[in-house]
Design a protein around this motif. Structure first.
Motif, PDB file in Angstrom:
ATOM      1  N   ILE A  27       0.882  -1.163   0.000  1.00  0.00           N
ATOM      2  CA  ILE A  27       0.000   0.000   0.000  1.00  0.00           C
ATOM      3  C   ILE A  27       0.923   1.216   0.000  1.00  0.00           C
ATOM      4  O   ILE A  27       1.586   1.511   1.001  1.00  0.00           O
ATOM      5  CB  ILE A  27      -0.937  -0.004   1.233  1.00  0.00           C
ATOM      6  CG1 ILE A  27      -1.792  -1.284   1.253  1.00  0.00           C
ATOM      7  CG2 ILE A  27      -1.819   1.257   1.251  1.00  0.00           C
ATOM      8  CD1 ILE A  27      -2.671  -1.453   2.492  1.00  0.00           C
ATOM      9  N   ALA A  44      -2.415   1.638  -6.276  1.00  0.00           N
ATOM     10  CA  ALA A  44      -2.151   2.952  -6.881  1.00  0.00           C
ATOM     11  C   ALA A  44      -3.335   3.907  -6.791  1.00  0.00           C
ATOM     12  O   ALA A  44      -3.158   5.113  -6.636  1.00  0.00           O
ATOM     13  CB  ALA A  44      -1.756   2.781  -8.350  1.00  0.00           C
ATOM     14  N   PHE A  45      -4.572   3.368  -6.914  1.00  0.00           N
ATOM     15  CA  PHE A  45      -5.746   4.243  -6.858  1.00  0.00           C
ATOM     16  C   PHE A  45      -6.945   3.425  -6.384  1.00  0.00           C
ATOM     17  O   PHE A  45      -7.305   2.419  -6.992  1.00  0.00           O
ATOM     18  CB  PHE A  45      -6.035   4.854  -8.243  1.00  0.00           C
ATOM     19  CG  PHE A  45      -7.023   5.986  -8.206  1.00  0.00           C
ATOM     20  CD1 PHE A  45      -6.605   7.285  -7.942  1.00  0.00           C
ATOM     21  CD2 PHE A  45      -8.385   5.762  -8.412  1.00  0.00           C
ATOM     22  CE1 PHE A  45      -7.515   8.346  -7.891  1.00  0.00           C
ATOM     23  CE2 PHE A  45      -9.303   6.803  -8.366  1.00  0.00           C
ATOM     24  CZ  PHE A  45      -8.863   8.103  -8.110  1.00  0.00           C
ATOM     25  N   SER A  46      -7.553   3.842  -5.281  1.00  0.00           N
ATOM     26  CA  SER A  46      -8.640   3.054  -4.688  1.00  0.00           C
ATOM     27  C   SER A  46     -10.005   3.543  -5.163  1.00  0.00           C
ATOM     28  O   SER A  46     -10.135   4.663  -5.669  1.00  0.00           O
ATOM     29  CB  SER A  46      -8.570   3.137  -3.154  1.00  0.00           C
ATOM     30  OG  SER A  46      -9.061   4.387  -2.703  1.00  0.00           O
ATOM     31  N   ASN A 100     -10.666   6.744  -3.613  1.00  0.00           N
ATOM     32  CA  ASN A 100      -9.858   7.918  -3.973  1.00  0.00           C
ATOM     33  C   ASN A 100     -10.609   8.889  -4.900  1.00  0.00           C
ATOM     34  O   ASN A 100     -10.184  10.041  -5.055  1.00  0.00           O
ATOM     35  CB  ASN A 100      -8.518   7.511  -4.607  1.00  0.00           C
ATOM     36  CG  ASN A 100      -7.512   6.965  -3.605  1.00  0.00           C
ATOM     37  OD1 ASN A 100      -6.710   6.080  -3.918  1.00  0.00           O
ATOM     38  ND2 ASN A 100      -7.533   7.473  -2.373  1.00  0.00           N
ATOM     39  N   ARG A 135       2.625  -1.633   4.335  1.00  0.00           N
ATOM     40  CA  ARG A 135       2.019  -0.313   4.121  1.00  0.00           C
ATOM     41  C   ARG A 135       3.027   0.742   4.547  1.00  0.00           C
ATOM     42  O   ARG A 135       3.498   0.726   5.683  1.00  0.00           O
ATOM     43  CB  ARG A 135       0.719  -0.136   4.907  1.00  0.00           C
ATOM     44  CG  ARG A 135       0.113   1.256   4.653  1.00  0.00           C
ATOM     45  CD  ARG A 135      -1.268   1.438   5.231  1.00  0.00           C
ATOM     46  NE  ARG A 135      -1.800   2.742   4.830  1.00  0.00           N
ATOM     47  CZ  ARG A 135      -3.059   2.996   4.511  1.00  0.00           C
ATOM     48  NH1 ARG A 135      -3.956   2.031   4.555  1.00  0.00           N
ATOM     49  NH2 ARG A 135      -3.449   4.204   4.154  1.00  0.00           N
ATOM     50  N   GLU A 144       0.137   4.668   8.543  1.00  0.00           N
ATOM     51  CA  GLU A 144      -1.236   4.342   8.965  1.00  0.00           C
ATOM     52  C   GLU A 144      -1.362   2.830   9.160  1.00  0.00           C
ATOM     53  O   GLU A 144      -0.839   2.055   8.379  1.00  0.00           O
ATOM     54  CB  GLU A 144      -2.270   4.779   7.907  1.00  0.00           C
ATOM     55  CG  GLU A 144      -2.226   6.235   7.497  1.00  0.00           C
ATOM     56  CD  GLU A 144      -2.589   7.186   8.614  1.00  0.00           C
ATOM     57  OE1 GLU A 144      -3.052   6.731   9.681  1.00  0.00           O
ATOM     58  OE2 GLU A 144      -2.390   8.405   8.414  1.00  0.00           O
ATOM     59  N   ARG A 181      -3.850   0.595   8.749  1.00  0.00           N
ATOM     60  CA  ARG A 181      -5.122   0.078   8.220  1.00  0.00           C
ATOM     61  C   ARG A 181      -4.910  -0.457   6.818  1.00  0.00           C
ATOM     62  O   ARG A 181      -3.878  -0.224   6.188  1.00  0.00           O
ATOM     63  CB  ARG A 181      -6.211   1.150   8.255  1.00  0.00           C
ATOM     64  CG  ARG A 181      -5.860   2.418   7.522  1.00  0.00           C
ATOM     65  CD  ARG A 181      -7.021   3.423   7.548  1.00  0.00           C
ATOM     66  NE  ARG A 181      -6.589   4.700   7.036  1.00  0.00           N
ATOM     67  CZ  ARG A 181      -6.310   5.777   7.785  1.00  0.00           C
ATOM     68  NH1 ARG A 181      -6.461   5.736   9.086  1.00  0.00           N
ATOM     69  NH2 ARG A 181      -5.894   6.890   7.219  1.00  0.00           N
ATOM     70  N   SER A 231      -7.360  -0.136   4.244  1.00  0.00           N
ATOM     71  CA  SER A 231      -7.990   0.736   3.232  1.00  0.00           C
ATOM     72  C   SER A 231      -8.536  -0.025   2.022  1.00  0.00           C
ATOM     73  O   SER A 231      -8.340   0.392   0.873  1.00  0.00           O
ATOM     74  CB  SER A 231      -7.007   1.824   2.795  1.00  0.00           C
ATOM     75  OG  SER A 231      -6.579   2.583   3.906  1.00  0.00           O
TER      76      SER A 231
END
Ligand code: IPE
Ligand code: IPE
Ligand code: MG
Length: 229
Positions: free
Chosen positions: A10, A55-57, A60, A177, A181, A183, A185
């Motif tokens: 992540i 890269a992009f959730s 996001n 990660r 953070e 988590r 995500s």
């Protein structure tokens, strides 16, 4: 010693990296591309079979429009400029996530890079784009329901795994990660069910192959019992 087949990362902390340096958030994303290249080529040279990068959730899209626009532009540049990196280093590119939501030119670029690198075999780099694990599992369920030739004796675990975007790819062994953070995500929830987790405060643009190598050393000595003794 544990073997590492599938590493997932992540990539978090681009914005904070930029802020710390008094730069725009976009500069952090730009710098993050260098880390993607360094880490990916290092993995290819170090016999890791699969590298999944978030890269992009699906969440996001909630960011300000100017940041989303910048990220989409950066992604297009990346897919074009990095083609040589994939070809020179025998790296196969695979996108996971709901790619259908992207513009036609972007979809085409993703497909082209997948096709051009399909025969490469040192490493498969899996880029998660418009990816959410809940969305992936929901799309898998939809595919299963739509396909009516159900065998009552079928192994449901295998059926779900075979309908995920990561079909045919082994589960994640190690998930890292960056950015501090603690988590997940919405990343790869199904595939990380028995992954070893590692959280580092290092911001993604500052993450190096040296730090990765140290994390892998730690991973190799962990006791993985998978519910057994
Ligand atoms: C991760 O960095 C990259 C993306 C989610 C696209 P962030 O943009 O989340 O950076 P921080 O967490 O705000 O520092
Ligand atoms: C996770 O980072 C998504 C990616 C790295 C692409 P975010 O920065 O979007 O996640 P949250 O908001 O900290 O959960
Ligand atoms: Mg973040």
């Amino acid at each position: 010693m544990n073997t590492l087949k599938h590493l997932a990362i992540i990539m978090d902390g681009n914005g904070r990296w930029a802020k710390q340096k008094g730069k725009m958030r976009s500069q952090g994303h730009k710098q993050g591309i260098h880390t993607v290249r360094n880490i990916t080529t290092w993995c290819a040279k170090n016999h890791i079979s699969y590298l999944s990068l978030y890269a992009f959730s699906t969440e996001n899209w909630n960011r300000p429009k100017n940041e989303i626009d910048f990220l989409m532009k950066l992604l297009k540049q990346y897919l074009q400029k990095e083609r040589k990196t994939y070809l020179d280093n025998d790296i196969k590119f695979l996108a996971i996530g709901n790619i259908e939501a992207f513009s036609n030119p972007l979809k085409q670029m993703i497909q082209n890079l997948q096709e051009d690198t399909a025969k490469n075999s040192a490493l498969t780099q899996i880029l998660a784009l418009n990816y959410g694990a809940k969305d992936e599992i929901a799309r898998a369920c939809k595919k299963i329901i739509q396909n009516d030739n159900h065998d009552k004796n079928i192994n449901m675990n295998e059926l779900i795994a075979a309908n995920l975007d990561t079909k045919g790819i082994p589960d994640v062994d190690l998930l890292i990660r960056t950015g501090g953070e603690m988590r997940l995500s919405n990343f790869l929830l199904w595939q990380i069910s028995y992954a070893e987790l590692f959280f580092t405060p290092t911001l993604w643009p500052d993450f190096t192959p040296d730090e990765l190598s140290n994390i892998i050393k730690d991973f190799k000595t962990r006791s993985r019992t998978f519910g057994s003794l």
